[in-house]
Design a protein around this motif. Structure first.
Motif, PDB file in Angstrom:
ATOM      1  N   THR A  92       0.762  -1.309   0.025  1.00  0.00           N
ATOM      2  CA  THR A  92       0.106  -0.096   0.115  1.00  0.00           C
ATOM      3  C   THR A  92       0.836   1.195  -0.125  1.00  0.00           C
ATOM      4  OG1 THR A  92      -1.781  -1.013   1.242  1.00  0.00           O
ATOM      5  CG2 THR A  92      -1.874   1.472   1.173  1.00  0.00           C
ATOM      6  N   TRP A  93       0.446   2.131  -0.948  1.00  0.00           N
ATOM      7  CA  TRP A  93       1.041   3.663  -0.819  1.00  0.00           C
ATOM      8  C   TRP A  93       0.298   4.573  -0.144  1.00  0.00           C
ATOM      9  CZ3 TRP A  93       2.644   3.776  -6.615  1.00  0.00           C
ATOM     10  CH2 TRP A  93       3.872   2.982  -6.947  1.00  0.00           C
ATOM     11  N   THR A  94       0.582   5.596   0.518  1.00  0.00           N
ATOM     12  CA  THR A  94      -0.037   6.541   1.235  1.00  0.00           C
ATOM     13  C   THR A  94       0.460   7.858   0.899  1.00  0.00           C
ATOM     14  OG1 THR A  94      -0.759   5.132   2.966  1.00  0.00           O
ATOM     15  CG2 THR A  94      -1.059   7.280   3.533  1.00  0.00           C
ATOM     16  N   SER A  95      -0.511   8.725   0.437  1.00  0.00           N
ATOM     17  CA  SER A  95      -0.207  10.226   0.415  1.00  0.00           C
ATOM     18  C   SER A  95      -1.074  11.042   1.287  1.00  0.00           C
ATOM     19  CB  SER A  95      -0.538  10.559  -1.170  1.00  0.00           C
ATOM     20  OG  SER A  95      -0.427  11.599  -1.232  1.00  0.00           O
ATOM     21  N   ASP A  96      -0.228  11.688   2.050  1.00  0.00           N
ATOM     22  CA  ASP A  96      -1.002  12.889   2.950  1.00  0.00           C
ATOM     23  C   ASP A  96      -0.767  14.194   2.358  1.00  0.00           C
ATOM     24  OD1 ASP A  96      -2.268  11.399   5.044  1.00  0.00           O
ATOM     25  OD2 ASP A  96      -0.143  10.586   5.330  1.00  0.00           O
ATOM     26  N   ILE A  97      -1.753  15.029   2.031  1.00  0.00           N
ATOM     27  CA  ILE A  97      -1.622  16.358   1.413  1.00  0.00           C
ATOM     28  C   ILE A  97      -2.502  17.229   2.230  1.00  0.00           C
ATOM     29  CG2 ILE A  97      -1.868  17.766  -0.567  1.00  0.00           C
ATOM     30  CD1 ILE A  97      -1.347  15.529  -2.450  1.00  0.00           C
ATOM     31  N   SER A  98      -2.053  18.435   2.529  1.00  0.00           N
ATOM     32  CA  SER A  98      -2.839  19.302   3.202  1.00  0.00           C
ATOM     33  C   SER A  98      -3.010  20.600   2.478  1.00  0.00           C
ATOM     34  CB  SER A  98      -2.240  19.522   4.834  1.00  0.00           C
ATOM     35  OG  SER A  98      -1.092  20.201   4.692  1.00  0.00           O
ATOM     36  N   VAL A  99      -4.083  21.145   2.507  1.00  0.00           N
ATOM     37  CA  VAL A  99      -4.261  22.781   2.013  1.00  0.00           C
ATOM     38  C   VAL A  99      -4.677  23.369   3.060  1.00  0.00           C
ATOM     39  CG1 VAL A  99      -5.548  24.038   0.031  1.00  0.00           C
ATOM     40  CG2 VAL A  99      -4.760  21.608  -0.249  1.00  0.00           C
ATOM     41  N   THR A 100      -3.967  24.543   3.439  1.00  0.00           N
ATOM     42  CA  THR A 100      -4.228  25.295   4.492  1.00  0.00           C
ATOM     43  C   THR A 100      -4.381  26.769   3.982  1.00  0.00           C
ATOM     44  OG1 THR A 100      -3.000  24.157   6.012  1.00  0.00           O
ATOM     45  CG2 THR A 100      -3.527  26.485   6.669  1.00  0.00           C
ATOM     46  N   VAL A 101      -5.493  27.366   4.191  1.00  0.00           N
ATOM     47  CA  VAL A 101      -5.841  28.775   3.828  1.00  0.00           C
ATOM     48  C   VAL A 101      -4.990  29.580   5.144  1.00  0.00           C
ATOM     49  CG1 VAL A 101      -7.566  30.508   3.956  1.00  0.00           C
ATOM     50  CG2 VAL A 101      -8.263  28.416   2.878  1.00  0.00           C
ATOM     51  N   THR A 102      -4.306  30.783   4.485  1.00  0.00           N
ATOM     52  CA  THR A 102      -3.432  31.213   5.366  1.00  0.00           C
ATOM     53  C   THR A 102      -3.784  32.876   4.971  1.00  0.00           C
ATOM     54  OG1 THR A 102      -1.844  31.581   3.605  1.00  0.00           O
ATOM     55  CG2 THR A 102      -1.374  29.839   5.055  1.00  0.00           C
ATOM     56  N   ASP A 103      -3.897  33.474   6.132  1.00  0.00           N
ATOM     57  CA  ASP A 103      -3.972  35.089   6.391  1.00  0.00           C
ATOM     58  C   ASP A 103      -2.732  35.858   5.794  1.00  0.00           C
ATOM     59  OD1 ASP A 103      -6.549  34.868   7.199  1.00  0.00           O
ATOM     60  OD2 ASP A 103      -5.745  34.495   9.211  1.00  0.00           O
TER      61      ASP A 103
END
Length: 316
Positions: free
Chosen positions: A303-314
């Motif tokens: 199994t391959w796992t990818s973690d991606i986060s998208v954060t809104v920044t001020d």
């Protein structure tokens, strides 16, 4: 008929399409009501109403409404693997997924592919200003399988305009060998953000091009010190920071289309900037980059796992 799942909190509203690839079709910053993702000129489609031509590129694009897709097991032009044709941009983004969990801040979806023995799971979770996306690919077969894997988010107006800027930890930009767009020199390497042009000078890829620039660009960012990029948009008053594990996805495809390309599918109607974490360099081997298109093998049962986060920044 189209159907959607929605995630909500005080800062973000996210739309997911389980009937079409578990696409993320909208990420809205709720204070400004700005959607950071791009939508194609024809928008979202009911698959039953999309044309079927037998050409995988035409058919994929007819179903492409913009947003964020996952390209598995193929990315780019169709190719034959073990005697089976893998269509343009892969199967995962056009098949239906099954929701296993769905509430206001968490959803889990799964699907099994046909063109490759792969079980995919996508988990999306909201936490304040951050969307966390965990994707897993599990090889259900008894032999290793070559798997291309590209995350395919495209960003659009009003979030993207000529005042927006791209910053990243990538140290190198590799221009495409066959289709570098209308301004970059083909098949060249350069320190990011400066890329060589067909005119013999350099183009700064940090500032985003405006809608009237007439620019078309396709390249790849690579040699990441760490996996991240930011896009800041003073026009809407916020930015985003995208983070991922570069040991899983060591590259990021870069696409800019600014009312430049005539004919199908854009007819000079598209304005989009995309930065797409990937496990493979785009295209086929070229004189200066023989490793293009080298596809990693997913071992049997692995199994391959990818973690991606998208954060809104001020912004300050």
């Amino acid at each position: 008929m189209t159907s959607s799942l929605w995630l909500h909190n005080d800062r973000l509203s996210v739309e997911i399409r389980p009937d079409k690839g578990a696409d993320i079709t909208s990420i809205v910053e709720r204070r400004t009501v700005v959607d950071i993702l791009w939508r194609t000129p024809w928008g979202r489609r009911d698959l039953a109403g999309a044309p079927v031509t037998g050409d995988s590129r035409t058919d994929w694009l007819a179903r492409y409404g913009g947003g964020w897709q996952q390209l598995v097991p193929n990315a780019g032009a169709e190719r034959t693997v073990d005697g089976v044709r893998r269509g343009y941009h892969g199967e995962a983004a056009v098949v239906a997924w099954t929701p296993a969990v769905a509430d206001q801040t968490l959803t889990v979806l799964t699907t099994d592919l046909i063109t490759a023995p792969l079980r995919l799971t996508r988990t999306l979770r909201l936490d304040g200003p951050t969307l966390h996306v965990r994707d897993t690919i599990h090889n259900t077969g008894d032999e290793p399988v070559p798997v291309m894997w590209v995350q395919h988010p495209g960003f659009g107006h009003p979030f993207i305009d000529e005042h927006a800027t791209l910053t990243t930890a990538a140290r190198t930009v590799l221009t495409d060998a066959e289709q570098p767009g209308n301004i970059l020199a083909p098949d060249t390497r350069a320190p990011f953000p400066l890329a060589p042009t067909v005119h013999g000078d350099t183009l700064d890829l940090g500032p985003c091009p405006g809608p009237d620039s007439g620019r078309s660009v396709f390249a790849c960012l690579t040699d990441f010190d760490s996996g991240w990029y930011t896009i800041d948009s003073p026009s809407v008053g916020f930015g985003i920071r995208v983070e991922w594990d570069p040991t899983v996805l060591p590259h990021a495809w870069l696409w800019q289309e600014c009312h430049a390309s005539s004919g199908f599918p854009w007819h000079r109607r598209a304005y989009v900037v995309a930065v797409e974490p990937a496990n493979v360099l785009p295209g086929d081997p070229s004189p200066t980059c023989p490793e293009r298109g080298e596809t990693p093998l997913l071992p049997s049962g692995a199994t391959w796992t990818s973690d991606i986060s998208v954060t809104v920044t001020d912004l300050p």
